[in-house]
Motif scaffolding. Structure first.
Motif, mmCIF file in Angstrom:
data_model
loop_
_atom_site.group_PDB
_atom_site.id
_atom_site.type_symbol
_atom_site.label_atom_id
_atom_site.label_comp_id
_atom_site.label_asym_id
_atom_site.label_seq_id
_atom_site.Cartn_x
_atom_site.Cartn_y
_atom_site.Cartn_z
ATOM 1 N N ASN A 63 3.383 -6.107 -21.442
ATOM 2 C CA ASN A 63 3.021 -7.528 -21.816
ATOM 3 C C ASN A 63 4.245 -7.929 -22.933
ATOM 4 N N GLU A 64 4.380 -7.309 -23.550
ATOM 5 C CA GLU A 64 5.580 -7.571 -24.861
ATOM 6 C C GLU A 64 6.925 -7.513 -23.959
ATOM 7 N N VAL A 65 7.269 -6.830 -22.935
ATOM 8 C CA VAL A 65 8.501 -6.858 -22.320
ATOM 9 C C VAL A 65 8.725 -8.509 -21.512
ATOM 10 N N LEU A 66 7.336 -8.504 -20.830
ATOM 11 C CA LEU A 66 7.472 -9.820 -20.253
ATOM 12 C C LEU A 66 7.518 -11.029 -21.182
ATOM 13 N N ARG A 67 6.909 -11.044 -22.414
ATOM 14 C CA ARG A 67 7.039 -11.947 -23.277
ATOM 15 C C ARG A 67 8.431 -12.087 -23.869
ATOM 16 N N GLN A 68 9.099 -11.132 -23.881
ATOM 17 C CA GLN A 68 10.569 -11.242 -24.287
ATOM 18 C C GLN A 68 11.475 -11.918 -23.202
ATOM 19 N N ASP A 69 10.872 -12.207 -21.928
ATOM 20 C CA ASP A 69 11.895 -12.688 -21.032
ATOM 21 C C ASP A 69 13.072 -11.887 -20.611
ATOM 22 N N SER A 70 12.970 -10.717 -20.490
ATOM 23 C CA SER A 70 13.909 -9.653 -20.282
ATOM 24 C C SER A 70 14.880 -9.904 -19.236
ATOM 25 N N CYS A 71 15.974 -9.611 -19.312
ATOM 26 C CA CYS A 71 16.626 -9.709 -17.822
ATOM 27 C C CYS A 71 16.422 -8.665 -17.113
ATOM 28 N N LEU A 72 15.710 -8.621 -15.751
ATOM 29 C CA LEU A 72 15.407 -7.483 -14.819
ATOM 30 C C LEU A 72 15.957 -7.586 -13.631
ATOM 31 N N SER A 73 16.882 -8.652 -13.362
ATOM 32 C CA SER A 73 17.321 -8.783 -11.897
ATOM 33 C C SER A 73 18.719 -9.114 -11.853
ATOM 34 N N LEU A 74 19.610 -9.031 -10.823
ATOM 35 C CA LEU A 74 20.694 -9.611 -10.705
ATOM 36 C C LEU A 74 20.813 -10.974 -10.919
ATOM 37 N N ARG A 75 19.964 -11.875 -10.213
ATOM 38 C CA ARG A 75 19.414 -13.241 -10.500
ATOM 39 C C ARG A 75 19.720 -13.743 -11.994
ATOM 40 N N ILE A 114 0.716 -1.126 -0.103
ATOM 41 C CA ILE A 114 0.039 0.101 -0.054
ATOM 42 C C ILE A 114 0.639 1.335 -0.142
ATOM 43 N N LEU A 115 2.060 1.342 0.797
ATOM 44 C CA LEU A 115 2.794 2.548 0.775
ATOM 45 C C LEU A 115 3.299 2.612 -0.526
ATOM 46 N N LEU A 116 3.837 1.610 -1.228
ATOM 47 C CA LEU A 116 4.478 1.662 -2.638
ATOM 48 C C LEU A 116 3.432 2.069 -3.356
ATOM 49 N N LEU A 117 2.248 1.669 -3.381
ATOM 50 C CA LEU A 117 1.276 2.334 -4.438
ATOM 51 C C LEU A 117 0.814 3.702 -3.973
ATOM 52 N N VAL A 118 0.870 4.136 -2.928
ATOM 53 C CA VAL A 118 0.631 5.568 -2.375
ATOM 54 C C VAL A 118 1.551 6.444 -2.969
ATOM 55 N N GLU A 119 2.857 6.006 -2.823
ATOM 56 C CA GLU A 119 4.074 6.907 -3.080
ATOM 57 C C GLU A 119 4.191 6.862 -4.644
ATOM 58 N N GLN A 120 3.865 5.760 -5.332
ATOM 59 C CA GLN A 120 4.140 5.806 -6.855
ATOM 60 C C GLN A 120 2.979 5.894 -7.710
ATOM 61 N N HIS A 121 1.917 6.274 -7.276
ATOM 62 C CA HIS A 121 0.772 6.328 -8.181
ATOM 63 C C HIS A 121 0.681 7.521 -8.961
ATOM 64 N N ASP A 122 1.598 8.428 -8.986
ATOM 65 C CA ASP A 122 1.513 9.681 -9.504
ATOM 66 C C ASP A 122 2.875 9.610 -10.641
ATOM 67 N N ARG A 123 3.591 8.579 -10.299
ATOM 68 C CA ARG A 123 4.868 8.513 -11.271
ATOM 69 C C ARG A 123 4.431 7.834 -12.331
ATOM 70 N N PRO A 124 5.072 8.441 -13.459
ATOM 71 C CA PRO A 124 4.772 7.535 -15.047
ATOM 72 C C PRO A 124 5.319 6.167 -14.777
ATOM 73 N N LEU A 125 4.687 5.148 -15.617
ATOM 74 C CA LEU A 125 5.083 3.775 -15.478
ATOM 75 C C LEU A 125 6.087 3.550 -16.782
ATOM 76 N N GLY A 126 5.913 4.269 -17.706
ATOM 77 C CA GLY A 126 6.755 4.307 -19.132
ATOM 78 C C GLY A 126 6.148 4.123 -20.228
ATOM 79 N N ASP A 127 6.756 4.785 -21.255
ATOM 80 C CA ASP A 127 5.913 4.773 -22.474
ATOM 81 C C ASP A 127 7.108 4.096 -23.620
ATOM 82 N N SER A 128 8.036 3.488 -23.118
ATOM 83 C CA SER A 128 8.855 2.919 -24.050
ATOM 84 C C SER A 128 9.330 1.715 -23.587
ATOM 85 N N ASP A 129 9.774 0.662 -24.279
ATOM 86 C CA ASP A 129 10.433 -0.591 -23.570
ATOM 87 C C ASP A 129 11.564 -0.630 -22.541
#
Length: 136
Positions: A69-81, A7-22
């Protein structure tokens, strides 16, 4: 605690843009994860409809969802793991165990997320070595 953090994250982040590019969507996914990204997207859609905004506002959010959905379909590397190198690989370059290893791994991950370097072991080791030389 988990609900409170969510909830704290959602409140803090709700006005920040999510992204308009990959690239921006990958960056936000790496920061907050898929579940929180989708939560924010749902809140933003509800907010747009509830405020009777222009139809293109909702359309923009639908475009962001398609990018997600496209980024997730590409199975991109998004973490150190998921990175093709790890701390042992960095230490094999002669970097002593410690904060410098983490800094180089974080820089490698940023470069992969931004598509400046492919998530391939040799490419990442060369990139890390170059960063190490620049820092010296």
């Amino acid at each position: 605690n988990e609900d409170s953090e969510r909830i704290l994250l959602l409140v803090e982040q709700h006005d920040r843009p999510l992204g308009d590019s990959d690239k921006l969507v990958r960056r936000r996914l790496a920061q907050i994860g898929e579940a929180r990204f989708r939560d924010l997207l749902m809140i933003k859609k509800g907010d747009a409809v509830g405020q009777n905004t222009q139809p293109w506002d909702v359309g923009t959010l639908q475009g962001t969802e398609r990018l997600l959905n496209e980024v997730l379909r590409q199975d991109s590397c998004l973490s150190l793991r998921r990175l093709a190198v790890n701390g042992r690989d960095i230490m094999a370059l002669g970097v002593p165990a410690g904060p410098e290893v983490g800094r180089l791994l974080d820089a490698c991950l940023d470069a992969v997320i931004d598509e400046r370097v492919p998530n391939e072991r040799e490419e990442l080791l060369a990139f890390a070595e170059e960063l190490r030389k620049e820092a010296s």
